[in-house]
Design a protein around this motif. Structure first.
Motif, short mmCIF file in Angstrom:
data_model
loop_
_atom_site.label_atom_id
_atom_site.label_comp_id
_atom_site.label_asym_id
_atom_site.label_seq_id
_atom_site.Cartn_x
_atom_site.Cartn_y
_atom_site.Cartn_z
N LYS A 1 4.38 -11.08 7.24
CA LYS A 1 2.96 -10.78 7.36
C LYS A 1 2.19 -11.59 6.33
CE LYS A 1 3.47 -6.04 9.02
NZ LYS A 1 3.13 -4.63 8.75
N ASP B 1 -4.03 -6.46 6.06
CA ASP B 1 -4.28 -5.08 6.45
C ASP B 1 -4.15 -4.10 5.28
OD1 ASP B 1 -2.53 -5.69 9.53
OD2 ASP B 1 -4.69 -5.84 9.11
N LEU B 2 -4.20 -4.57 4.04
CA LEU B 2 -4.11 -3.64 2.90
C LEU B 2 -5.45 -2.96 2.64
CD1 LEU B 2 -1.87 -5.60 0.37
CD2 LEU B 2 -1.22 -3.70 1.87
N SER C 1 -8.74 1.30 -4.47
CA SER C 1 -8.06 1.98 -3.37
C SER C 1 -7.56 0.93 -2.38
CB SER C 1 -9.00 2.96 -2.66
OG SER C 1 -10.08 2.26 -2.07
N SER C 2 -6.68 1.37 -1.47
CA SER C 2 -6.16 0.47 -0.44
C SER C 2 -5.69 1.30 0.74
CB SER C 2 -5.02 -0.38 -0.99
OG SER C 2 -3.96 0.44 -1.44
N LYS C 3 -5.70 0.66 1.93
CA LYS C 3 -5.25 1.37 3.13
C LYS C 3 -3.76 1.68 3.03
CE LYS C 3 -8.71 -0.56 6.29
NZ LYS C 3 -8.91 -1.39 7.50
N LYS C 4 -3.00 0.72 2.48
CA LYS C 4 -1.58 0.91 2.30
C LYS C 4 -1.28 0.95 0.81
CE LYS C 4 -0.23 -1.38 6.62
NZ LYS C 4 0.60 -2.47 7.22
N PRO C 5 -0.36 1.80 0.37
CA PRO C 5 -0.08 1.90 -1.07
C PRO C 5 0.41 0.57 -1.64
CG PRO C 5 0.93 3.72 0.15
CD PRO C 5 0.45 2.74 1.17
N VAL C 6 -0.07 0.26 -2.82
CA VAL C 6 0.40 -0.92 -3.55
C VAL C 6 0.91 -0.46 -4.91
CG1 VAL C 6 -1.12 -2.56 -2.39
CG2 VAL C 6 -1.91 -1.42 -4.47
N LYS C 7 1.82 -1.24 -5.47
CA LYS C 7 2.40 -0.89 -6.77
C LYS C 7 2.58 -2.15 -7.61
CE LYS C 7 7.19 -1.04 -5.08
NZ LYS C 7 6.82 -1.60 -3.78
N ASP D 1 3.78 -5.96 -6.55
CA ASP D 1 3.48 -6.35 -5.16
C ASP D 1 2.65 -7.63 -5.14
OD1 ASP D 1 4.84 -4.24 -4.16
OD2 ASP D 1 3.09 -3.03 -3.65
N VAL E 1 -0.37 -9.29 -3.21
CA VAL E 1 -1.47 -8.82 -2.37
C VAL E 1 -2.44 -9.93 -2.01
CG1 VAL E 1 -1.34 -6.47 -3.25
CG2 VAL E 1 -2.78 -8.15 -4.42
#
Length: 385
Positions: A37, A42-43, A358-364, A367, A369
């Motif tokens: 991807k 889409d994050l 914030s983000s639609k999908k969790p990030v740590k 990662d 991005v």
């Protein structure tokens, strides 16, 4: 029949060659998107941009406000007797160690031998005195050549002379005894450190104050931008622990000038550096010897307010996630009061940091991005067909 079979086999071989090699011969290499991807796709990341302000950075090392290493003196002819333990926190005036001056001990022993001889001499005078009295009493009065008073005065004078010598020796011993054992005491409150290895170059012990500061350097370009009592945000290089502080001292002269090095010797064109000290508002998580970086914000020093939901907590430590050129990194922060859904950050952030709110999908942390400031939005791969 055999000929027909050979024809069929030949046709099959030609078909296989066509299947495997014809696409390559016609199209060569073909670019195609991989299954990976696009980075950050889409994050739906929402950012908070830290204002881009001018900053001065000072790198330094944590040092104790007071420190003293006690080396073995050349006069020490005996092993010091340490009166404290490793790790002890002692007050000013506490006895740290003592050692015996054996040369003085020899002098004391010599004086004690003199005292012993004087005591024997005094006893002999008393014995002689008693015999003289006995002989005086046994002698007829008309045969006496002296008087009893004269005998007493003579021997008393001898006793007095010996007593003066005894008094002098005792006084000498008392004076010597004050220097026989040398006591070393703490000049300030501090923590004791006793080296485990006892070689000839190792100090007997070290005493360091619990108070710490950061000793750093600033170049001549930034020297005029900073001033005493200016606030600083400091971070431990190894752990990321952050703390606030301020500039407590700025040296007006570079170290080179102190060493009497003329400017003409500076032929490489590099700038001079100046010693700077920074005090620390708290010492939790900070130890002597740690390397730290101080950030001095120039301008109005308006506090940074970050959306509360961007603040994370792990084991009591507050941190934020930052997009650092496409990679997620963690910045430990010291927070202040909350205000209208925002949290004031006292220290830990850098100018122009892009904080992930914030983000639609969790990030740590760690990662990838993507970086909105770059033109690379997709990962393209070359595959052979």
């Amino acid at each position: 029949m055999k000929k027909k079979t050979m024809i069929i086999i030949g046709i099959v071989v030609l078909l296989l060659i066509g299947i495997f090699f014809l696409p390559s011969l016609l199209g060569g290499k073909k670019e195609a998107k991989s299954n990976a991807k696009p980075v950050g796709e889409d994050l739906g990341i929402e950012y908070f941009e830290v204002p881009d302000i001018e900053q001065v950075y000072i790198n330094g090392v944590v040092q104790p406000e007071q420190a003293e290493a006690f080396s073995k003196d050349t006069k020490m002819t005996s092993t010091p007797e340490i009166k404290v333990k490793n790790g002890d926190v002692v007050e000013s005036g506490t006895e740290l160690f003592t050692y015996e001056d054996k040369e003085i001990t020899k002098e004391i022993e010599a004086q004690n031998n003199t005292l012993s001889k004087l005591a024997t001499k005094k006893q002999n005078i008393y014995n002689k005195w008693n015999r003289a009295i006995d002989n005086f009493n046994k002698t007829k009065e008309e045969d006496r050549t002296t008087t009893g008073v004269a005998i007493n005065e003579q021997h008393q004078a001898e006793i007095d002379s010996v007593d003066e010598e005894i008094l002098f020796s005792n006084q000498t011993i008392a004076d010597l005894s004050t220097n026989q054992f040398i006591s070393t005491k703490a000049k300030f409150k501090g923590r004791v450190s006793i080296p485990e290895v006892k070689d000839e170059n190792a100090p007997i012990l070290r005493l360091t104050s619990d108070g710490l500061y950061v000793a750093g350097k600033v170049n001549e370009k930034d020297l005029l931008k900073i001033g005493l009592d200016q606030k600083a945000n400091l971070s431990v290089v190894s752990s990321g622990t952050t703390v606030t502080g301020k500039i407590s001292y700025i040296d007006d002269n570079p170290p080179e000038a102190k060493e009497n090095q003329s400017d003409s010797n500076n032929t490489d064109g590099s700038m001079s550096t100046y010693n700077v000290k920074l005090s620390l508002d708290r010492l939790e998580g900070i130890k002597n010897g740690y390397h730290m970086q101080a950030t001095i914000n120039l301008g109005d020093n308006k506090p940074i307010e970050v959306p509360k939901k961007a603040i994370h907590d792990q084991d009591g430590k507050k941190y934020v996630l930052v997009n650092d050129f496409g990679s997620v990194i963690r910045r430990d922060v010291q927070i202040g009061e909350e205000k209208d859904g925002n949290t004031i950050i006292n220290s830990g952030l850098e100018s122009a940091d892009r904080i992930i709110v914030s983000s639609k999908k969790p990030v740590k942390e760690g990662d990838l991005v993507g970086d909105d400031n770059t033109e690379s939005d997709e990962v393209v791969a070359e595959v052979k067909e």
